[in-house]
Design a protein around this motif. Structure first.
Motif, PDB file in Angstrom:
ATOM      1  N   ARG A  18       0.822  -1.214   0.000  1.00 30.60           N
ATOM      2  CA  ARG A  18       0.000   0.000   0.000  1.00 30.60           C
ATOM      3  C   ARG A  18       0.852   1.259   0.000  1.00 30.60           C
ATOM      4  N   ALA A  22       0.806   4.516  -2.552  1.00 36.64           N
ATOM      5  CA  ALA A  22       0.724   5.929  -2.161  1.00 36.64           C
ATOM      6  C   ALA A  22       1.830   6.740  -2.817  1.00 36.64           C
ATOM      7  N   ARG A 100     -12.194  12.995   3.849  1.00 40.26           N
ATOM      8  CA  ARG A 100     -11.891  11.990   4.875  1.00 40.26           C
ATOM      9  C   ARG A 100     -12.710  12.170   6.157  1.00 40.26           C
ATOM     10  N   LYS A 104     -14.720   8.341   8.539  1.00 44.54           N
ATOM     11  CA  LYS A 104     -14.051   7.911   9.763  1.00 44.54           C
ATOM     12  C   LYS A 104     -14.201   6.431  10.069  1.00 44.54           C
ATOM     13  N   THR A 107     -11.287   4.200   8.111  1.00 42.78           N
ATOM     14  CA  THR A 107      -9.925   4.658   7.828  1.00 42.78           C
ATOM     15  C   THR A 107      -8.814   3.736   8.317  1.00 42.78           C
ATOM     16  N   THR A 108      -9.121   2.767   9.169  1.00 35.21           N
ATOM     17  CA  THR A 108      -8.030   1.882   9.588  1.00 35.21           C
ATOM     18  C   THR A 108      -8.204   0.457   9.076  1.00 35.21           C
ATOM     19  N   LYS A 110      -7.591  -2.357   6.664  1.00 34.39           N
ATOM     20  CA  LYS A 110      -6.525  -2.602   5.683  1.00 34.39           C
ATOM     21  C   LYS A 110      -7.080  -3.005   4.315  1.00 34.39           C
ATOM     22  N   ILE A 112      -9.179  -1.254   2.828  1.00 34.57           N
ATOM     23  CA  ILE A 112      -9.635  -0.001   2.216  1.00 34.57           C
ATOM     24  C   ILE A 112      -8.442   0.936   2.065  1.00 34.57           C
ATOM     25  N   PHE A 113      -8.359   1.585   0.930  1.00 29.50           N
ATOM     26  CA  PHE A 113      -7.297   2.571   0.700  1.00 29.50           C
ATOM     27  C   PHE A 113      -7.951   3.861   0.229  1.00 29.50           C
ATOM     28  N   ILE A 114      -7.706   4.936   0.969  1.00 27.69           N
ATOM     29  CA  ILE A 114      -8.332   6.215   0.614  1.00 27.69           C
ATOM     30  C   ILE A 114      -7.264   7.214   0.197  1.00 27.69           C
ATOM     31  N   ARG A 115      -7.458   7.820  -0.928  1.00 28.60           N
ATOM     32  CA  ARG A 115      -6.528   8.854  -1.366  1.00 28.60           C
ATOM     33  C   ARG A 115      -7.320  10.109  -1.735  1.00 28.60           C
TER      34      ARG A 115
END
Lengths: 321, 131
Positions: A18, A22, A100, A104, A107-108, A110, A112-115
């Motif tokens: 990940r 990024a 973001r 909430k 967000t932790t 794994k 899921i990936f948020i950019r």
């Protein structure tokens, strides 16, 4: 960034790293010369993810909807990539990326990936690098990628070409049935969501959108109009089902390939245009360019002939590279 | 183009609900041309560090007014280190002077208390990130 770094990062990306994803997104955002080296290394590994675009006016609930939808998809065991676009300032170039805040719950995780991504001058609701960021998350191995556009009005329709399914989200209280007939955003939806449906007027909005389609004899996919109240997670499971239903419809009717062709057609034209503009901007700084201006003023040549010469310079510069 | 946009994550760890300050600073950084990823209230150290990884930011700004900085900041710095995230971290809010040395000791680059000129924060971030 140096070549070996890109090689290392893309190798790590394909192994599911990940952090590499990024870093690579940063590279494709910042370094137009490096984009090609990144994408050419991973392109074969793209095309597996289901891509869903979500667009609509500011405050309509796009981020909150993504928060709920992603949570739901995770419960179903699917991994989710999220690209959340917000506008850059036309003045200072800065951006306030606030999507973001609404995400909430996820967000932790794994899976899921948020950019967050700024538009950086692009007017179509997504950034120049959004398509490449989608490819990076696709190559990372995420099952479904949700792309949230910057808050959009009528004309920001680029998301249509980046996704398999485009969701247009609206809310009660924005306007009357005239709005439903406006060209642009209302035409790009594969799915409509009327959010904040617990508020007065939601049924009217649903009716207005559905009425719009009575005038179009579209055999094939008729965009469903769903009601949600995303803060309470109402309507999320149906939305998820309809997204898959649309994706299956595309598959069964061989439309995935057609959409891909449309996307690639746009994409290569855009990339080529960018390359030309970049070379042109360099030429504008050159002495030769200044000399041409003088020659035009002295009537030794004319603007059109000079432009021909400049195009030859663009070509020469590119070949040299 | 060519010039890298500074990306910065702004977060409030812990449980206090005072977000006026962080919003003012975020806005000042935005107006100075930076891309500010605003996470908002009530973030855990894990959430903040995970966001810093995914967003690949150049700097992290923390605001805290609850007094929990002595617990939460070291936890965040530890997690950053554990995840090999090497970025500038600065903080603001209500932080007693006697706590500042301990926080600088764990590599928090600067503490900006009440009354700080936002221009100073902008200048600080630009200089630190450029290095």
């Amino acid at each position: 960034m140096a070549e070996p770094d890109i090689e290392v990062l893309t190798t790590q990306l394909l192994k599911g790293d990940r952090r590499a994803a990024a870093k690579l997104i940063t590279i494709v955002e910042n370094d137009p010369d490096a984009v090609k080296r990144v994408i050419s290394r991973i392109y074969k590994n793209t095309g597996k993810a289901q891509i869903v675009g979500i667009t609509g006016p500011p405050g309509s609930g796009k981020s909150t909807l993504i928060n709920q939808l992603a949570s739901y998809l995770r419960q179903k065991g699917r991994t989710v990539g999220i690209i959340a676009v917000d506008a850059s300032s036309p003045f200072g170039g800065g951006a306030f990326l606030g999507d973001r805040i609404r995400m909430k719950d996820i967000t932790t995780d794994k899976g899921i990936f948020i950019r967050s991504m700024a538009t950086r001058g692009c007017k179509g609701g997504i950034a120049r690098a959004t398509g490449d960021a989608i490819k990076i998350l696709d190559a990372l191995g995420y099952d479904i990628i949700l792309v949230e556009t910057a808050g959009a009005g009528e004309a920001e329709v680029d998301i249509m070409n980046a996704s398999h399914t485009t969701i247009v989200i609206t809310v009660p209280g924005l306007g009357d049935d005239i709005q439903a007939n406006k060209a642009g955003m209302m035409e790009i939806a594969d799915l409509f969501v009327v959010n904040k449906a617990d508020r007065e007027g939601a049924d009217i909005v649903v009716y207005e959108i559905e009425s719009m389609f009575r005038f179009t004899d579209k055999r094939g996919w008729k965009p469903p109009v769903l009601k949600t109240a995303v803060i309470e997670a109402i309507g999320i499971s149906e939305l998820a089902e309809r997204i898959d239903e649309h994706f299956n419809y595309l598959k069964e009717n061989d439309l995935i390939g057609e959409r891909l062709k449309r996307r690639v057609e746009m994409e290569i034209a855009n990339i080529a245009k960018e390359v030309m503009v970049r070379e042109l901007e360099e030429i504008r700084k050159s002495e030769a360019y200044k000399k041409l201006i003088e020659e035009i003023i002295e009537k030794k040549t004319d603007p059109h002939s000079a432009a021909d010469e400049i195009m030859m310079m663009v070509k020469a510069r590119y070949i040299e590279k | 183009m060519g010039e890298k946009n500074i990306r910065i994550l702004m977060a409030k760890p812990g449980l206090d609900g005072h977000d006026r300050g962080i919003k003012v600073v975020s806005r000042a950084l935005r107006d100075a041309g930076m891309e500010v990823i605003y996470m908002g209230l009530h973030q855990t150290p894990e959430q903040i560090v995970e966001a810093a990884i995914q967003e690949d930011v150049d700097a992290l700004g923390l605001s805290i007014l609850s007094g929990a900085h002595i617990i939460l900041f070291p936890k965040i710095m530890e997690l950053l280190k554990e995840n090999r995230v090497d970025i500038i971290v600065f903080a603001g809010g209500i932080i007693p002077d006697e706590d500042v040395p301990a926080l600088k000791n764990i590599n928090i680059a600067e503490i900006f208390g009440p009354g700080t000129n936002t221009e100073d924060i902008v200048k600080f971030v630009k200089e630190k990130v450029a290095k």
